[in-house]
Scaffold this active site. Structure first.
Site, PDB file in Angstrom:
ATOM      1  N   ASN A 292      41.963  41.354  27.534  1.00  0.00           N
ATOM      2  CA  ASN A 292      42.646  42.545  28.037  1.00  0.00           C
ATOM      3  C   ASN A 292      44.142  42.411  27.722  1.00  0.00           C
ATOM      4  O   ASN A 292      44.839  41.629  28.361  1.00  0.00           O
ATOM      5  CB  ASN A 292      42.395  42.642  29.547  1.00  0.00           C
ATOM      6  CG  ASN A 292      43.064  43.836  30.182  1.00  0.00           C
ATOM      7  OD1 ASN A 292      43.925  44.469  29.588  1.00  0.00           O
ATOM      8  ND2 ASN A 292      42.686  44.137  31.417  1.00  0.00           N
TER       9      ASN A 292
ATOM     10  N   HIS B 241      40.247  51.649  27.393  1.00  0.00           N
ATOM     11  CA  HIS B 241      41.011  50.429  27.668  1.00  0.00           C
ATOM     12  C   HIS B 241      40.027  49.265  27.691  1.00  0.00           C
ATOM     13  O   HIS B 241      38.974  49.339  28.339  1.00  0.00           O
ATOM     14  CB  HIS B 241      41.725  50.594  29.011  1.00  0.00           C
ATOM     15  CG  HIS B 241      42.271  49.321  29.537  1.00  0.00           C
ATOM     16  ND1 HIS B 241      43.052  48.471  28.783  1.00  0.00           N
ATOM     17  CD2 HIS B 241      42.141  48.724  30.759  1.00  0.00           C
ATOM     18  CE1 HIS B 241      43.372  47.418  29.504  1.00  0.00           C
ATOM     19  NE2 HIS B 241      42.835  47.546  30.706  1.00  0.00           N
TER      20      HIS B 241
ATOM     21  N   CYS C  29      47.987  49.206  32.315  1.00  0.00           N
ATOM     22  CA  CYS C  29      47.004  49.414  31.233  1.00  0.00           C
ATOM     23  C   CYS C  29      46.869  50.883  30.824  1.00  0.00           C
ATOM     24  O   CYS C  29      46.279  51.184  29.790  1.00  0.00           O
ATOM     25  CB  CYS C  29      45.655  48.862  31.657  1.00  0.00           C
ATOM     26  SG  CYS C  29      45.763  47.174  32.226  1.00  0.00           S
TER      27      CYS C  29
HETATM   28  O1  UT7 Z   1      43.162  46.084  33.085  1.00  0.00           O
HETATM   29  C1  UT7 Z   1      43.220  46.743  34.323  1.00  0.00           C
HETATM   30  C2  UT7 Z   1      41.893  47.172  34.743  1.00  0.00           C
HETATM   31  N1  UT7 Z   1      41.107  46.007  35.085  1.00  0.00           N
HETATM   32  C3  UT7 Z   1      39.792  46.103  35.175  1.00  0.00           C
HETATM   33  O2  UT7 Z   1      39.240  47.123  34.882  1.00  0.00           O
HETATM   34  C4  UT7 Z   1      39.018  44.906  35.666  1.00  0.00           C
HETATM   35  C5  UT7 Z   1      37.857  45.391  36.505  1.00  0.00           C
HETATM   36  N2  UT7 Z   1      37.092  44.289  37.095  1.00  0.00           N
HETATM   37  C6  UT7 Z   1      36.307  43.491  36.361  1.00  0.00           C
HETATM   38  O3  UT7 Z   1      36.267  43.570  35.145  1.00  0.00           O
HETATM   39  C7  UT7 Z   1      35.417  42.518  37.086  1.00  0.00           C
HETATM   40  O4  UT7 Z   1      35.415  42.815  38.453  1.00  0.00           O
HETATM   41  C8  UT7 Z   1      35.852  41.031  36.900  1.00  0.00           C
HETATM   42  C9  UT7 Z   1      35.569  40.575  35.470  1.00  0.00           C
HETATM   43  C10 UT7 Z   1      37.325  40.858  37.216  1.00  0.00           C
HETATM   44  C11 UT7 Z   1      35.029  40.132  37.826  1.00  0.00           C
HETATM   45  O5  UT7 Z   1      33.632  40.330  37.576  1.00  0.00           O
HETATM   46  P1  UT7 Z   1      32.625  40.587  38.777  1.00  0.00           P
HETATM   47  O6  UT7 Z   1      31.268  40.640  38.211  1.00  0.00           O
HETATM   48  O7  UT7 Z   1      33.129  41.796  39.524  1.00  0.00           O
HETATM   49  O8  UT7 Z   1      32.781  39.268  39.623  1.00  0.00           O
HETATM   50  P2  UT7 Z   1      33.201  39.137  41.147  1.00  0.00           P
HETATM   51  O9  UT7 Z   1      34.675  39.302  41.303  1.00  0.00           O
HETATM   52  O10 UT7 Z   1      32.301  39.966  41.992  1.00  0.00           O
HETATM   53  O11 UT7 Z   1      32.850  37.623  41.396  1.00  0.00           O
HETATM   54  C12 UT7 Z   1      31.491  37.129  41.300  1.00  0.00           C
HETATM   55  C13 UT7 Z   1      31.515  35.622  41.450  1.00  0.00           C
HETATM   56  C14 UT7 Z   1      32.359  35.151  42.627  1.00  0.00           C
HETATM   57  O12 UT7 Z   1      31.727  34.025  43.176  1.00  0.00           O
HETATM   58  P3  UT7 Z   1      30.862  34.188  44.539  1.00  0.00           P
HETATM   59  O13 UT7 Z   1      31.849  34.701  45.552  1.00  0.00           O
HETATM   60  O14 UT7 Z   1      29.784  35.170  44.231  1.00  0.00           O
HETATM   61  O15 UT7 Z   1      30.393  32.784  44.779  1.00  0.00           O
HETATM   62  C15 UT7 Z   1      33.634  34.704  41.974  1.00  0.00           C
HETATM   63  O16 UT7 Z   1      34.311  33.694  42.717  1.00  0.00           O
HETATM   64  O17 UT7 Z   1      32.092  35.048  40.276  1.00  0.00           O
HETATM   65  C16 UT7 Z   1      33.134  34.149  40.669  1.00  0.00           C
HETATM   66  N3  UT7 Z   1      34.145  34.130  39.627  1.00  0.00           N
HETATM   67  C17 UT7 Z   1      34.092  33.280  38.580  1.00  0.00           C
HETATM   68  N4  UT7 Z   1      33.214  32.329  38.238  1.00  0.00           N
HETATM   69  C18 UT7 Z   1      33.449  31.657  37.101  1.00  0.00           C
HETATM   70  C19 UT7 Z   1      35.242  34.924  39.496  1.00  0.00           C
HETATM   71  N5  UT7 Z   1      35.925  34.593  38.383  1.00  0.00           N
HETATM   72  C20 UT7 Z   1      35.237  33.569  37.800  1.00  0.00           C
HETATM   73  C21 UT7 Z   1      35.417  32.823  36.623  1.00  0.00           C
HETATM   74  N6  UT7 Z   1      34.513  31.882  36.310  1.00  0.00           N
HETATM   75  N7  UT7 Z   1      36.477  33.040  35.808  1.00  0.00           N
END
Ligand code: UT7
Length: 346
Positions: free
Chosen positions: A289, A259, A119
């Site tokens: 993205n 980005h 990215c």
């Molecule tokens: O392009 C390269 C650079 N990339 C980035 O900058 C991405 C950076 N990261 C992010 O944008 C975020 O971390 C994400 C969007 C990937 C994830 O968001 P988050 O608020 O950090 O969620 P998390 O990974 O902490 O997950 C929270 C909960 C989890 O469930 P539990 O363990 O709390 O029960 C996940 O399993 O959300 C769950 N989860 C989902 N639920 C519904 C993860 N993905 C999904 C989904 N739908 N698609």
């Protein structure tokens, strides 16, 4: 080639962007994984993404975007000295996608290669092109950011598959007199110790006469929380360092293009930097993205809709796989008019 020993100025003279026609809305993804439009929208800001379908290629998107940039600049493609494509998801392992774009637009005199920095790729390619133009090695360079992450996704992994889309964006750069220099400062970084936080393996198999490599996932694997924390920590410093390098302040930035990975990262940056939200260019709700393509796609939109005008000071910052991050600050000096399909096709 005789290298002139006097440094040149650099400016952008054209911009373009292309996405495939097929759109996948958030709701459709509930057929594949346990997710919801509500979760995706509130956690990321993404509502839909464009995806390559059937035999469509990323190279074709790159060619479309490049043709727009060249037509907008109104130059003969044969005058382009180099084509640099930032991508980590090319259609082919080789040749470089630059070769497909070069021939696709008729840049018959250009050299070229690809840059693989995920990215951050577009920002890194832009900074690379700037150096070749400053030294007078080339007079015109085409820079493309293009990615098709929907082809390297594990579509059963809800942590990643809801985030990405496909697209390509292009800018054409030209050297100019030093007093007309539009590139103010830049900043480029890599932290390979964190490489495993966001990676996609490419190993297929070893020679059959030696032990085989252990099985690895061929799909993108991301530790979302860690990459999020990394982004929030490094982006602000990179922007501040770039401003310091050109003796500008936050108030001097007319438009900020980060980005497009997550709306929460962007909102946190505007808040912490004290930048009014209307100065942030945001389009990830429509494209998701698109990795190396997010910044040029957003730049293209903001130029075509008249927000970025001649003289606007634009700050871009890319971040991602590597882990890597890079910023560039430039004044928009290019055209501000849309290119029709007729103009684009010559
Ligand atoms: O392009 C390269 C650079 N990339 C980035 O900058 C991405 C950076 N990261 C992010 O944008 C975020 O971390 C994400 C969007 C990937 C994830 O968001 P988050 O608020 O950090 O969620 P998390 O990974 O902490 O997950 C929270 C909960 C989890 O469930 P539990 O363990 O709390 O029960 C996940 O399993 O959300 C769950 N989860 C989902 N639920 C519904 C993860 N993905 C999904 C989904 N739908 N698609």
């Amino acid at each position: 080639m005789t290298i002139q020993k006097i440094l040149k100025g650099v400016k952008i003279i054209g911009v373009g962007g292309a996405v495939p026609p097929t759109i996948i809305m958030n709701d459709a993804l509930t057929q594949l994984v346990d997710t919801s439009d509500e979760w995706i929208t509130s956690r990321t800001g993404i509502k839909q993404r464009h995806v390559l379908s059937g035999d469509e290629t990323l190279s074709d998107l790159g060619v479309q975007a490049a043709k727009q940039a060249v037509a907008q600049a109104g130059v003969d493609p044969a005058t382009i000295g180099m084509v640099i494509v930032a991508t980590t998801t090319p259609d082919e392992r080789y040749p470089a996608m630059a070769a497909r774009v070069q021939t696709g637009i008729g840049a018959v005199n250009a050299s070229g290669y690809d840059i693989a920095l995920a990215c951050t790729g577009f920002a890194a390619a832009l900074i690379t092109a700037e150096q070749f133009l400053r030294t007078g090695f080339h007079q015109r360079i085409l820079v493309i950011g293009a990615d098709a992450h929907t082809r390297v996704m594990d579509w059963s992994d809800r942590n990643t598959c809801v985030l990405f889309g496909d697209g390509a964006g292009a800018v054409l750069l030209e050297s100019t007199e030093l007093e007309n220099d539009a590139f103010l400062a830049c900043d480029m970084n890599l932290d390979g110790a964190k490489a495993n936080e966001l990676h996609a393996d490419h190993i297929v198999n070893n020679c059959p006469l030696v032990p085989q490599a252990s099985a690895r996932s061929p799909y993108v694997q991301m530790n979302g929380r860690e990459v999020y924390k990394f982004a929030v920590a490094v982006v602000m410093n990179s922007i501040l360092r770039t401003l310091e390098n050109c003796q500008k302040t936050i108030e001097d930035i007319d438009y900020l293009i980060l980005h497009q990975a997550n709306i929460r990262i962007m909102e946190s940056m505007t808040e912490r930097l004290g930048i009014p939200p209307e100065k942030m260019i945001v389009n990830l709700q429509r494209y998701g993205n698109t990795s190396a393509a997010t910044i040029p796609l957003a730049l293209n939109e903001a130029v075509l809709d008249g927000r970025i005008k001649t003289g606007s000071t634009v700050m871009i910052c890319g971040f991602g796989g590597g882990l890597s991050w890079a910023s560039s600050c430039f004044k928009w000096g290019g055209p501000t008019v849309a290119v029709t399909t007729e103009q684009m096709n010559g």
